[in-house]
Design an enzyme around this catalytic site. Structure first.
Site, mmCIF file in Angstrom:
data_model
loop_
_atom_site.group_PDB
_atom_site.id
_atom_site.type_symbol
_atom_site.label_atom_id
_atom_site.label_comp_id
_atom_site.label_asym_id
_atom_site.label_seq_id
_atom_site.Cartn_x
_atom_site.Cartn_y
_atom_site.Cartn_z
ATOM 1 N N CYS A 15 48.749 87.099 63.963
ATOM 2 C CA CYS A 15 49.866 86.177 63.740
ATOM 3 C C CYS A 15 50.190 86.095 62.254
ATOM 4 O O CYS A 15 49.315 85.839 61.438
ATOM 5 C CB CYS A 15 49.530 84.790 64.270
ATOM 6 S SG CYS A 15 50.896 83.643 64.094
ATOM 7 N N ILE B 100 53.537 95.684 70.145
ATOM 8 C CA ILE B 100 53.186 95.179 68.822
ATOM 9 C C ILE B 100 53.508 93.694 68.711
ATOM 10 O O ILE B 100 54.358 93.185 69.448
ATOM 11 C CB ILE B 100 53.929 95.930 67.705
ATOM 12 C CG1 ILE B 100 55.441 95.835 67.901
ATOM 13 C CG2 ILE B 100 53.510 97.387 67.688
ATOM 14 C CD1 ILE B 100 56.286 96.413 66.763
ATOM 15 N N ASN C 126 46.244 83.645 75.641
ATOM 16 C CA ASN C 126 46.293 84.062 74.242
ATOM 17 C C ASN C 126 45.398 83.141 73.420
ATOM 18 O O ASN C 126 45.541 81.920 73.463
ATOM 19 C CB ASN C 126 47.737 84.028 73.740
ATOM 20 C CG ASN C 126 47.871 84.538 72.321
ATOM 21 O OD1 ASN C 126 47.441 83.900 71.372
ATOM 22 N ND2 ASN C 126 48.500 85.687 72.172
#
Length: 312
Positions: free
Chosen positions: A134, A197, A103
């Site tokens: 984020c 999601i 990530n």
């Protein structure tokens, strides 16, 4: 036979099963390795990595909600240099056959590109999950703005794709008016897949102090409460793109994982469930064949193709 029916092939990823611990809910794997053999998993999405170390948001950073939780961690991580020197080598040494999804987060197009380039050189990193969604980072909530703006998303994804040596999957935020437009921008920029999601944004208050429980005020809401939202948005995107989707958002059982497939997912991320049950992922993997038998599903690939045809 059980192994074959669970196998999943995605860009850069040949997985023995579709179950992947979601980024931010599994650290860099070391904590959960105390509980079970990580080779049971299809893959691991490691914690978000930025160019420089981040200490994250002030505490408290976690709050419980009905059927879920709020978190405002703020991308706490040791930075790219430490991840490359310590975290990824440990995973490769202990689990040489486990494909890693890294990530990547950043605060500029250049930073996304730099981290994507650097981390993609690790031999066990087989794909990148690009975190453009984020909701807890300062700098004008920059991560959220990228995920909401198709033009910004296109620029960042294109920069990461051009810099990376492995396929790039883009993590989409649900906090948008039209998630399909952002998904198409990511596809046009060269993304190999999508993950979705990310968390919704919410808050809780302390009745004694009359202030928000989280020091940051708001946080990302996850857990079973967001599951129906995730299904709806995954179906919406799957109807408009052929990019593979790693579906996540409230998955805590084999039944929920199969619902994600019916929505249009090609693999499954498991997040908050790891906090309530450290064995959540292996439990789901063990139960999948039984639930598939119950509902007459011979293999996940056949189910995926069946759903894909129905969406056309």
């Amino acid at each position: 036979m059980t192994t074959n029916r669970l196998q999943v092939s995605l860009p850069g990823l040949d997985l023995k099963n579709p179950i992947i611990p979601a980024s931010g809910c599994f650290g860099f794997g070391q904590e959960y390795a105390k509980y079970y053999d990580l080779d049971l998993l299809g893959s691991i999405m490691i914690k978000a990595t930025t160019l420089e170390p981040r200490f994250g948001n002030p505490t408290p950073r976690v709050a419980e909600t009905p059927a879920g939780m709020l978190n405002a961690i703020g991308l706490q991580n040791p930075g790219l240099e430490v991840v490359l020197a310590e975290k990824l080598p440990w995973l490769e040494r202990e689990y040489p056959n486990l494909p890693i999804i890294a990530n990547v987060a950043g605060f500029s197009k250049q930073e996304y590109a730099a981290v994507s380039h650097g981390i993609s050189k690790a031999t066990n990193v087989k794909a990148i999950e690009l975190n453009i969604s984020c909701p807890n980072v300062d700098h004008c909530n920059h991560g959220l703005l990228i995920g909401q703006d198709p033009d910004l998303a296109y620029d960042v994804v294109k920069a990461a794709v051009e810099a990376s040596e492995v396929p790039v999957y883009v993590k989409l935020t649900p906090s948008v008016t039209d998630i399909v437009t952002v998904a198409k921008a990511a596809e046009d920029a060269g993304a190999s897949g999508l993950t979705m999601i990310n968390t919704l944004v919410g808050m809780r208050f302390d009745l004694k102090t009359r202030k928000p429980i989280l020091a940051n005020g708001t946080g990302g809401m996850s857990g079973p409460a967001v599951f129906p939202v995730a299904l709806k948005l995954i179906r919406q995107v799957a109807q408009t793109t052929d990019l593979p989707i790693i579906g996540m958002g409230g998955v805590d059982s084999a039944e929920a994982a199969l619902e994600m497939y019916l929505a249009g997912a090609s693999a499954i991320g498991v997040g908050t469930a790891n906090f309530t049950n450290p064995y959540a992922c292996p439990d789901i993997i063990e139960n999948l064949p039984k639930v598939m038998d119950k509902y007459g599903i011979s293999s996940l690939e056949e189910l995926r193709q069946e759903v894909k045809e129905s969406l056309r």
